[in-house]
Motif scaffolding. Structure first.
Motif, short mmCIF file in Angstrom:
data_model
loop_
_atom_site.label_atom_id
_atom_site.label_comp_id
_atom_site.label_asym_id
_atom_site.label_seq_id
_atom_site.Cartn_x
_atom_site.Cartn_y
_atom_site.Cartn_z
N ARG A 282 30.94 40.62 35.13
CA ARG A 282 31.50 41.58 35.57
C ARG A 282 30.05 41.62 36.97
O ARG A 282 30.71 41.81 38.07
N THR A 283 28.63 41.75 37.11
CA THR A 283 27.69 41.64 38.45
C THR A 283 28.02 40.43 39.60
O THR A 283 27.92 41.32 40.12
N TYR A 284 27.87 39.39 38.55
CA TYR A 284 28.34 38.58 39.65
C TYR A 284 29.80 37.58 40.02
O TYR A 284 30.23 36.96 40.38
N GLY A 285 30.91 38.87 39.79
CA GLY A 285 31.90 38.50 39.92
C GLY A 285 32.51 37.32 38.84
O GLY A 285 33.29 36.80 40.36
N ILE A 286 31.54 37.31 37.94
CA ILE A 286 32.23 35.78 37.46
C ILE A 286 33.77 35.99 35.86
O ILE A 286 33.83 37.14 35.48
N PRO A 287 34.43 35.57 36.33
CA PRO A 287 35.41 36.08 35.08
C PRO A 287 35.32 35.82 33.71
O PRO A 287 34.76 34.55 34.25
#
Ligand SMILES: NC(=O)C1=CN([C@@H]2O[C@H](COP(=O)(O)OP(=O)(O)OC[C@H]3O[C@@H](n4cnc5c(N)ncnc54)[C@H](OP(=O)(O)O)[C@@H]3O)[C@@H](O)[C@H]2O)C=CC1
Ligand SMILES: CC(C)(CO)C(=O)C(=O)O
Length: 307
Positions: A282-287
């Motif tokens: 979530r922090t790095y925008g990885i689904p």
């Protein structure tokens, strides 16, 4: 070297007993119930490498420890916060901490509290569990400790002593100069292995035999590796293939501590394993939809069997 083992459960009990059997001074810092159990029965190891029993040196309080040098922390992640005062007391007396917990999140807690001159990185590969009497059952031949320092604040001679101790206890040991990468490699293996074995309630052999389930495992691996890459972890090239090779190489009967805890109706470490991976995603925008599905399916069991 004086060694303290904090958490004389499946992992701490096993490695601590091996070190004690090799002649090291090992004190097991335990809580009341485990104290009574181990005082009565001794620390009994039933292992594929041979059964043995030791009469462990048991302590209930850090006041009873004189000069600790190495503290092996082998608690469940969800017990770490409450144990920090005990670890602090040991570190104040000069001890260096070697955590063997699964995951990586606990490293931030330990390093923030004590710094890299008092905290080693560490991880282990072993398959152990406690039977109803509290004896340790070691079910596959794995018994490997990987450790190393995070910065350069711990002397080479201390690192050699730690390596020697495990080697003399006939445990496979690897002293690593890139321990955080090793911890991440184990975390990636464990996060995905425990996800698939716990959600299917099956050992890895059953997963490997089913192409649909195996495909889901590949998705779990791909998501977790993306999170590690986003974290800037310098993983080997082709890490996904390497992980899959590991899954294909382990014994078909092998399963995870998470699966065993689920079957026993114990608390689950899903917050610090799958939950932490999802949170970093979530922090790095990885689904991470596959990990999120696993997390949701195991969540009702997080605090033990739902009533
Ligand atoms: N089992 C396995 O095969 C593997 C486990 N791991 C990891 O190792 C870690 C430990 O797992 P495992 O050994 O299986 O867990 P266990 O539950 O078997 O052992 C943990 C022990 O910690 C004790 N404990 C908790 N809090 C304290 C405290 N404040 N002071 C003293 N003792 C305490 C518990 O004692 P009490 O009886 O008092 O509750 C328990 O005996 C986990 O992170 C796990 O994921 C890694 C590789 C393999
Ligand atoms: C995957 C395994 C068995 C490897 O040590 C493990 O760490 C666990 O299940 O907790």
């Amino acid at each position: 070297m004086n060694i303290v083992v904090l958490g004389a459960g499946a992992v701490g009990g096993y490695f601590g007993a091996k070190l004690a059997k090799a002649g090291y001074s090992v004190q097991f810092l335990v809580r009341k119930n485990r104290y009574e159990q181990l005082r009565e029965r001794g620390l009994q190891i039933e292992s594929v490498h041979g059964n043995f029993t030791i009469q462990p040196q048991l302590i209930l309080s850090t006041f009873d420890i004189e000069v600790p040098q190495l503290v092996i922390v082998a608690l469940k992640n969800y017990h770490l916060q409450a144990a920090l005062p005990q670890i602090s007391a040991l570190v104040r007396n000069g001890a260096i901490v070697l955590p063997l917990l699964n995951g990586v999140q606990h490293m931030n807690i330990l390093l923030d509290a004590y710094g890299s001159s008092s905290v080693l990185g560490g991880t282990c590969y072993i398959e152990t569990t406690l039977n109803p009497m509290g004896d340790i059952i070691h079910t596959s031949s794995l018994q490997h400790v990987v450790f190393g320092q995070i910065g350069d604040g711990i002397s080479e001679s201390f690192l050699s002593q730690v390596e020697d101790a495990f080697r003399k206890s006939t445990v496979q040991v690897t002293a690593s100069s890139s321990i955080m990468i090793e911890m991440w490699k184990k975390y990636l293996f464990l996060c995905t292995f425990s996800a698939i074995t716990a959600t299917t309630r099956q050992p890895i052999g059953v997963v490997r035999a089913d192409p649909v389930t195996l495909h889901f495992l590949e998705d779990l691996i791909a998501e977790s590796v993306s999170v590690a890459n986003a974290n800037g972890i310098e993983l080997p090239e082709h890490i996904q293939e390497l992980l899959m090779q590991q899954f294909l190489a382990v014994p078909a009967s092998m399963t995870s501590s998470l699966h065993r805890d689920l079957e026993k109706g114990l608390r689950l470490e899903i917050d610090s394993i799958q939950g932490a991976m999802i949170e970093m995603g979530r922090t790095y925008g990885i689904p991470t939809p596959s990990l999120a599905a696993v997390f949701a399916l195991l969540h009702p069991y997080k605090d033990g069997l739902p009533s």
